[in-house]
Design an enzyme around this catalytic site. Structure first.
Site, mmCIF file in Angstrom:
data_model
loop_
_atom_site.group_PDB
_atom_site.id
_atom_site.type_symbol
_atom_site.label_atom_id
_atom_site.label_comp_id
_atom_site.label_asym_id
_atom_site.label_seq_id
_atom_site.Cartn_x
_atom_site.Cartn_y
_atom_site.Cartn_z
ATOM 1 N N SER A 178 0.728 -1.279 -0.024
ATOM 2 C CA SER A 178 -0.014 -0.104 0.010
ATOM 3 C C SER A 178 0.876 1.294 -0.031
ATOM 4 O O SER A 178 0.502 2.287 -0.817
ATOM 5 C CB SER A 178 -0.910 0.185 1.240
ATOM 6 O OG SER A 178 -2.038 -0.949 1.278
ATOM 7 N N GLY A 189 -5.838 -3.564 -8.026
ATOM 8 C CA GLY A 189 -7.032 -2.698 -7.762
ATOM 9 C C GLY A 189 -6.714 -1.534 -7.245
ATOM 10 O O GLY A 189 -7.200 -0.308 -7.626
ATOM 11 N N GLN A 201 -9.024 2.456 -0.960
ATOM 12 C CA GLN A 201 -8.882 2.681 -2.164
ATOM 13 C C GLN A 201 -9.847 3.862 -2.766
ATOM 14 O O GLN A 201 -9.374 4.561 -3.476
ATOM 15 C CB GLN A 201 -9.007 1.392 -3.078
ATOM 16 C CG GLN A 201 -7.923 0.435 -2.874
ATOM 17 C CD GLN A 201 -8.215 -0.897 -3.478
ATOM 18 O OE1 GLN A 201 -9.146 -1.165 -4.181
ATOM 19 N NE2 GLN A 201 -7.059 -1.767 -3.516
ATOM 20 N N ASP A 234 -7.574 -8.113 4.246
ATOM 21 C CA ASP A 234 -6.667 -8.958 3.223
ATOM 22 C C ASP A 234 -6.017 -10.376 3.850
ATOM 23 O O ASP A 234 -5.514 -11.148 3.400
ATOM 24 C CB ASP A 234 -5.562 -8.131 3.036
ATOM 25 C CG ASP A 234 -5.686 -7.039 1.845
ATOM 26 O OD1 ASP A 234 -6.964 -7.062 1.334
ATOM 27 O OD2 ASP A 234 -5.108 -6.337 1.779
ATOM 28 N N ARG A 265 -13.505 -14.104 -2.107
ATOM 29 C CA ARG A 265 -12.440 -14.604 -1.277
ATOM 30 C C ARG A 265 -13.314 -15.213 -0.162
ATOM 31 O O ARG A 265 -12.917 -16.047 0.377
ATOM 32 C CB ARG A 265 -11.715 -13.626 -0.619
ATOM 33 C CG ARG A 265 -10.458 -13.576 -1.419
ATOM 34 C CD ARG A 265 -9.220 -12.730 -0.676
ATOM 35 N NE ARG A 265 -8.052 -12.493 -1.543
ATOM 36 C CZ ARG A 265 -7.590 -11.473 -1.509
ATOM 37 N NH1 ARG A 265 -7.918 -10.376 -0.554
ATOM 38 N NH2 ARG A 265 -6.662 -11.049 -2.335
ATOM 39 N N ARG A 277 -3.440 -14.098 -2.408
ATOM 40 C CA ARG A 277 -3.558 -14.391 -0.878
ATOM 41 C C ARG A 277 -4.063 -15.850 -0.661
ATOM 42 O O ARG A 277 -3.838 -16.350 0.233
ATOM 43 C CB ARG A 277 -4.577 -13.269 -0.306
ATOM 44 C CG ARG A 277 -3.939 -12.226 -0.561
ATOM 45 C CD ARG A 277 -4.215 -11.066 0.601
ATOM 46 N NE ARG A 277 -3.678 -9.743 0.140
ATOM 47 C CZ ARG A 277 -2.376 -9.464 0.576
ATOM 48 N NH1 ARG A 277 -1.385 -10.298 1.106
ATOM 49 N NH2 ARG A 277 -2.166 -8.082 0.251
HETATM 50 C C1 S3P Z 1 -5.487 -1.047 -0.151
HETATM 51 C C2 S3P Z 1 -6.969 -1.020 0.393
HETATM 52 C C3 S3P Z 1 -7.442 -2.266 0.693
HETATM 53 C C4 S3P Z 1 -6.881 -3.306 0.592
HETATM 54 C C5 S3P Z 1 -5.915 -3.634 -0.664
HETATM 55 C C6 S3P Z 1 -5.037 -2.454 -0.627
HETATM 56 C C7 S3P Z 1 -4.937 -0.027 -0.353
HETATM 57 O O1 S3P Z 1 -8.454 -2.280 -0.181
HETATM 58 O O2 S3P Z 1 -7.608 -4.614 0.585
HETATM 59 O O3 S3P Z 1 -5.134 -4.831 -0.778
HETATM 60 O O4 S3P Z 1 -3.625 0.062 -0.569
HETATM 61 O O5 S3P Z 1 -5.440 1.117 -0.309
HETATM 62 P P1 S3P Z 1 -10.190 -1.572 0.146
HETATM 63 O O6 S3P Z 1 -9.799 -0.358 0.767
HETATM 64 O O7 S3P Z 1 -10.755 -1.171 -1.306
HETATM 65 O O8 S3P Z 1 -10.841 -2.535 0.957
#
Ligand code: S3P
Length: 427
Positions: free
Chosen positions: A24, A95, A169, A314, A345, A387
């Site tokens: 992240s 994502g 995100q 996660d 998942r 994962r």
């Molecule tokens: C992440 C936020 C999480 C997490 C992803 C990384 C990030 O997703 O599951 O692996 O770096 O902002 P969400 O915030 O969409 O749940």
């Protein structure tokens, strides 16, 4: 596609392992360095394919990125001078790359088309549309999913939005978009999210908390900087689990991110009976970093729900592995978001436990795992989800039979050297 067969080692271990740079924070460091005009330096960038997708996206916008050993040098003309790529930007399996670049670009004159692999192309992108549109940003999805067409906007304005999912995100996409609006903006959502972006924006004076969950962004210039990326707690979690399921084992992972939105799994380990020690030793951009040690125990089942879910999201496939080795029935609820990840998942976690002859049940928003105290082995389909591959490998370390992981190299999305590191626990 490479399959891998793993058998248990037998015996306990004591190990001290440095895990790769946090995914992240690596995405965010590349993005902040790309927004800034000038030269930035990132030490310890995560090595996975997802972070490489973010580096690739930045390069397509005209940012120069050079990786030399553990150093990543970023030279950017600044966000105002990014170029609009004529071909789509490929976000791969990531994502975070797609959603953060969608936010970044939606409110700028730069425009791009963002595409991803088959798994990313199924994930929900509609959730970005209302918050980015509120800023006057432009984003078009393909029936709520990728490909996305974003940007080509010169007059974004400030906005206040509420989003009903605790997604870092989505929050980050909005906050990055809000940086190029003409006025201040605020976002609020349920709690439990990782607040890396908010902490880094606060540290450079471009934002502040207005409540426990609401954050105000002030448009302004991001300066070039040096970033030190700590270890990834979501990667360390695989090693913590290996220790937790064996009463004689112990592992220490130095200098990992201890952002509160990442600590849910440590709370789960402790509540199940493992000995957990987390000590803050420093910070990066106001985001805490520290050493974590986990010792194994005879585990007991727990119920995981509420805010704890967002801060352990996660790691929930690992909660299923812990549950299989614990006494009682472990339940996970309020985790419908798991269905929107690299695989569904909830389905893939339950299928993994069952493939290893454990007992697991699917629910609309979670799962139950029956603690039998052991798993037998079997064939685990990873469904292109890193994962699931890594969780199955952790289960293999204490299974009575061989675990075959189909398409095991999907682990390289977040941790290319994972299987070697796992093996290294016993050396
Ligand atoms: C992440 C936020 C999480 C997490 C992803 C990384 C990030 O997703 O599951 O692996 O770096 O902002 P969400 O915030 O969409 O749940």
């Amino acid at each position: 596609m490479t399959d891998l067969e793993l058998t248990a080692h037998g015996g306990s271990f004591r190990a001290n392992v440095s895990v790769p740079g946090d995914k992240s924070l690596s995405h965010r460091a590349v993005i902040f360095a790309s927004i800034a005009e000038g030269d930035s330096l990132i030490e310890g960038l995560g090595p996975g394919a997802d972070v490489a997708s973010t580096v690739g996206a930045a390069q397509r916008l005209g940012v120069d990125v050079e990786i030399v050993g553990s150093e990543t040098r970023v030279r950017s003309p600044g966000r105002h001078a990014w170029v609009s790529p004529s071909d789509p930007i490929d976000c791969g399996n990531s994502g975070t790359t797609m959603r953060l670049f969608a936010g970044l670009l939606a409110t700028t004159p730069t425009s791009a088309r963002l595409v991803g692999d088959a798994s990313l192309s199924r994930r929900p992108m509609k959730r970005l549309v209302a918050p980015l549109s509120a800023l006057g940003g432009k984003i078009a999805t393909s029936d709520g999913t990728a490909p996305l067409t974003v940007g080509g906007v010169r007059n974004a304005s400030g906005a206040s939005v509420w989003v009903d999912v605790a997604s870092a995100q989505v929050r980050s996409a909005f906050e990055l978009g809000a940086l190029s609006a003409s006025g201040t903006s605020t976002i609020d959502s349920p709690a439990g999210f990782r607040d890396h972006t908010e902490r880094w924006l606060s540290a450079i004076g471009l934002g502040e908390w207005t409540s426990h969950t609401a954050f105000e962004v002030r448009p302004g210039l991001v300066p070039p900087a040096r970033y030190q990326i700590p270890g990834d707690p979501s990667s360390a979690a695989y090693l913590w689990t290996c220790a937790a399921i064996d009463p004689g084992s112990h592992v220490t992972t130095p200098s990992v991110s201890l952002n509160p939105g990442r600590l849910g799994f440590l709370e789960i380990l402790a509540r199940m009976g493992a000995t957990v020690d987390a000590e803050v030793t420093g910070s990066t951009g106001g985001d805490p970093v520290g050493d974590v040690s986990v010792s194994g125990a005879h585990l007991r089942a727990i119920d995981v729900e509420g805010d704890l879910v967002a801060s352990s999201l996660d790691e929930l496939p690992l909660v299923a592995v812990l549950g299989a080795f614990a006494e009682g029935v472990t339940t996970v609820r309020d985790a419908g978001e798991l269905r929107t990840k690299e695989s569904d998942r909830i389905a893939s976690t339950v299928a993994m436990i069952r493939a290893l002859a454990g007992g697991a049940e699917e629910h609309a928003d979670g799962f139950d795992v029956v603690g039998t105290g052991f798993l037998e082995g079997g064939v685990v389909e990873t469904r292109h989800d890193h994962r699931i591959a890594m969780s199955a490998a952790v289960a293999a370390t204490r299974s009575t039979g061989t675990v075959k992981i189909v398409d095991a190299d999907v682990a390289s999305v977040s941790w290319p050297g994972f299987y070697r590191a796992l093996e290294g626990l016993w050396s």
